[in-house]
Write an enzyme that holds these catalytic residues in place. Sequence first.
Site, PDB file in Angstrom:
ATOM      1  CG  ASN A  80      -2.022   1.287   1.487  1.00 55.60           C
ATOM      2  OD1 ASN A  80      -1.721   2.210   0.386  1.00 55.60           O
ATOM      3  ND2 ASN A  80      -2.575   1.028   2.286  1.00 55.60           N
TER       4      ASN A  80
ATOM      5  CE  LYS B 243      -0.314   3.362   4.793  1.00 54.35           C
ATOM      6  NZ  LYS B 243      -0.566   3.273   6.141  1.00 54.35           N
TER       7      LYS B 243
ATOM      8  CG  HIS C 160      -5.927   1.998   5.049  1.00 57.45           C
ATOM      9  ND1 HIS C 160      -5.376   2.919   5.988  1.00 57.45           N
ATOM     10  CD2 HIS C 160      -4.738   1.191   5.052  1.00 57.45           C
ATOM     11  CE1 HIS C 160      -4.036   2.317   6.332  1.00 57.45           C
ATOM     12  NE2 HIS C 160      -4.021   1.147   6.082  1.00 57.45           N
TER      13      HIS C 160
ATOM     14  CD  GLU D 132      -3.249   5.605   6.480  1.00 58.45           C
ATOM     15  OE1 GLU D 132      -2.771   5.479   5.778  1.00 58.45           O
ATOM     16  OE2 GLU D 132      -2.133   5.066   7.404  1.00 58.45           O
TER      17      GLU D 132
ATOM     18  CD  GLU E 149      -3.549  -1.949   7.683  1.00 59.00           C
ATOM     19  OE1 GLU E 149      -2.479  -2.310   7.190  1.00 59.00           O
ATOM     20  OE2 GLU E 149      -4.249  -0.950   7.207  1.00 59.00           O
TER      21      GLU E 149
ATOM     22  N   GLY F  94       2.684   2.767  10.466  1.00 62.60           N
ATOM     23  CA  GLY F  94       3.612   3.975  10.587  1.00 62.60           C
ATOM     24  C   GLY F  94       4.542   3.667  12.475  1.00 62.60           C
TER      25      GLY F  94
ATOM     26  CB  SER G  64       4.920  -1.243  12.447  1.00 62.27           C
ATOM     27  OG  SER G  64       4.590  -0.558  12.646  1.00 62.27           O
TER      28      SER G  64
END
Length: 267
Positions: A11, A13, A105, A107, A179, A185, A226
């Site tokens: 991904n 992003k 997702h 985000e 996730e 991250g 991560s």
Amino acid sequence: MSSLPPLLLANWKMNLCVSESRSLARAIAKSVLNARKNKSTRANVQVVLVPSFTALDAVARVGSRSGAFSIGAQDCFWEERGAYTGEESVCSLREIGVSFVLIGHSERRQYVNESNEAIRKKIECVSNDSTMIPVLCIGENHSQKVLGKRKSVLQQQLLSALKGLFQRRLTREIVIAYEPVWAIGTGVPATAVDCAEVYRYIRGLMENAWGAAAVGRLCRIIYGGSVSESTVTDFVSKDISDGALIGGASLTASGFTRIVHGVMDSL
Ligand code: 13P
């Protein structure tokens, strides 16, 4: 574990522009093809690159010419066409050759307030397309984890997204990406033991609705947060996870291909 091959999704992003995406795709294609040549008996790993919308076409061309990877989109809209400024339809994605679509997702839940209802409609829209596989992303945040609410959060996200699909027989593939938001991250992935417990729970919910045989044949549960070359085999090789969704570590050809090689070697 699913009977399908392990799935590795990169991904990207909003990190790369079109020319950077094309170059990275070319470098990854070369390296994946080399790895497959050298490890032909153990190379049964499905690699998917997930660039931003504007780079999809360029990356898809590299994918179809090389045969090294498939293509995923980071989102889609739930209507086929109409007055929905700024959205992308499954119809356009299909034409480009997209075969996986990330949905829900964290985000998107966080930055554009994507609702459970929107996620449900997107899942149903993608599931109705015979050429595309939805990748439903679920995961708890740090405070939910600390308060011991992980299972209830996952259950709520899963049941609301799959409400419609749980009413019918499962006939097409679906991927669930666990996730945890606190692992994305941060450089600190969940432990394999944590994941094993979560997967059992998620698999149980799906088996209740669809039956164990269909879930084994059509569902993959993967991990994201991560993942790096040094941790990927904790998740994929010990028969824990059906694959990984990789963010930061997929942004260089060397880093991502070391992950692909690591998984291939572990099979
Ligand atoms: P990182 O691998 O950078 O933690 O990102 C994970 C992710 O969000 C993949 O979708």
